[in-house]
Design an enzyme around this catalytic site. Structure first.
Site, PDB file in Angstrom:
ATOM      1  N   LYS A  21       0.798  -1.226   0.000  1.00  0.00           N
ATOM      2  CA  LYS A  21       0.000   0.000   0.000  1.00  0.00           C
ATOM      3  C   LYS A  21       0.832   1.278   0.000  1.00  0.00           C
ATOM      4  CE  LYS A  21      -3.368  -0.828  -0.571  1.00  0.00           C
ATOM      5  NZ  LYS A  21      -3.831  -1.313  -1.921  1.00  0.00           N
ATOM      6  N   HIS A  84       7.374  -7.456  -2.282  1.00  0.00           N
ATOM      7  CA  HIS A  84       7.143  -6.748  -1.024  1.00  0.00           C
ATOM      8  C   HIS A  84       8.202  -7.141   0.011  1.00  0.00           C
ATOM      9  CE1 HIS A  84       3.481  -4.908  -2.279  1.00  0.00           C
ATOM     10  NE2 HIS A  84       2.715  -5.969  -2.192  1.00  0.00           N
ATOM     11  N   SER A 116      -4.687   3.159   4.119  1.00  0.00           N
ATOM     12  CA  SER A 116      -4.861   2.371   2.902  1.00  0.00           C
ATOM     13  C   SER A 116      -4.900   0.876   3.215  1.00  0.00           C
ATOM     14  CB  SER A 116      -3.731   2.683   1.917  1.00  0.00           C
ATOM     15  OG  SER A 116      -3.932   2.007   0.691  1.00  0.00           O
ATOM     16  N   GLY A 244      -5.696   7.106  -4.066  1.00  0.00           N
ATOM     17  CA  GLY A 244      -4.373   7.489  -4.548  1.00  0.00           C
ATOM     18  C   GLY A 244      -3.975   8.896  -4.150  1.00  0.00           C
TER      19      GLY A 244
END
Length: 298
Positions: A21, A84, A116, A244
């Site tokens: 995120k 990640h 997020s 965003g």
């Protein structure tokens, strides 16, 4: 361990790295467009027909339990791969100075990351399971209970690597890319060894890439409006697009939550040379002071 034991890195590999995120989808799109800018016409670009995750393969998802890497072994060079994983978990054959593969990393204000992640987690919550409260998500995040480890450790791993090996690791901030997208796209291209030529600048190729990869453009593509999930893809394309925005945390976090996160961030990054933006501009008349968490007139 599977990557260490079975993945065969190439000198030309490009790894798009993020903590969850922090702008993964956006960075995938930008790097893909930069590297392949001479291969496709912008009016009929793959990003108009496919989600960035289908164009930049997620490394962890392609290392099977049996050690098979067949789905990415056959990709042409330079391979664009996404991850990640913290930098410290990669094998030395990818991180030492003799390796030529490069990492492009993006991080984000932890307050926006928390919000997020909270929204994203609740989207994927199984039916019948009560939603995760913001208070619970906040408590876990502050304690470092997070996908791929504590957020602050994740950032510092790549930040320190970028200082030690600036030709191998590039660190970007989400807020900087939002504020100066053209400059950041040029920076990534230079880092990857494919700088924009004067002719490309005259043709405004950088501007075309920024426009193509913008949240507004990508979120309006039919392929990214799909909310279909499957066993192979438990996350739908639409799940990757919410707002965003920079500073959306102010609509969710209490002043006390904001202050605690700022204190943790300051403590974790003290003496490292790394910091996020201290002030969030909300309008032409107000700013949010992170010290007292109150709105002040300019």
């Amino acid at each position: 361990m599977l990557i260490d034991d079975h993945f065969n890195p190439r000198p030309t590999d490009i790894i798009v790295a993020t903590s969850p995120k922090c702008g993964t989808t956006w960075l995938r799109a930008l790097v893909f467009s930069i590297i392949n800018r001479n291969s496709f016409d912008f009016s009929d670009h793959p990003l108009r027909k496919a989600n960035p995750r289908d164009l930049v393969h997620f490394l962890e998802a392609h290392i099977r339990g049996d050690g098979s890497t067949a789905s990415i072994d056959g990709l042409p060079s330079p391979r664009l791969l996404s991850t990640h994983l913290p930098y410290s978990l990669f094998p030395e054959c990818m991180t030492d100075d003799t390796s030529a593969c490069r990492f492009v990393y993006i991080c984000r204000d932890p307050k926006d990351v928390l919000v997020s992640k909270w929204h994203f987690a609740n989207k994927l919550r199984p039916k019948g399971v009560p939603p995760l409260s913001l208070e619970e998500a906040f408590d876990l995040f502050c304690k470092g209970v997070s996908h791929y480890g504590p957020f602050w450790d994740h950032v510092l791993g790549y930040w320190k690597a970028s200082l030690e090996s600036p030709k191998k690791v590039l660190c970007l901030k989400y807020e900087d890319v939002k504020k100066e997208p053209l400059g950041c796209v040029r920076k990534v291209a230079n880092f990857l060894g494919v700088p924009f030529t004067p002719e490309e600048e005259n043709k405004e190729i950088v501007e075309e890439i920024v426009k193509l990869c913008s949240f507004e453009n990508m979120s309006n593509q039919d392929v990214n409006k799909s909310d279909t999930r499957s066993q192979e893809k438990p996350i739908s394309n639409s799940d990757f697009f919410r707002k965003g925005e920079v500073g959306d945390w102010v609509n969710h976090l209490s002043p006390q939550m904001s202050e605690i996160l700022d204190q943790i961030t300051e403590q974790k990054f003290q003496g490292t040379g790394f910091s996020f933006h201290r002030f969030l501009v909300l309008s032409s008349s107000y700013y949010l002071c992170p010290l007292c968490c109150s709105f002040n007139n300019v």
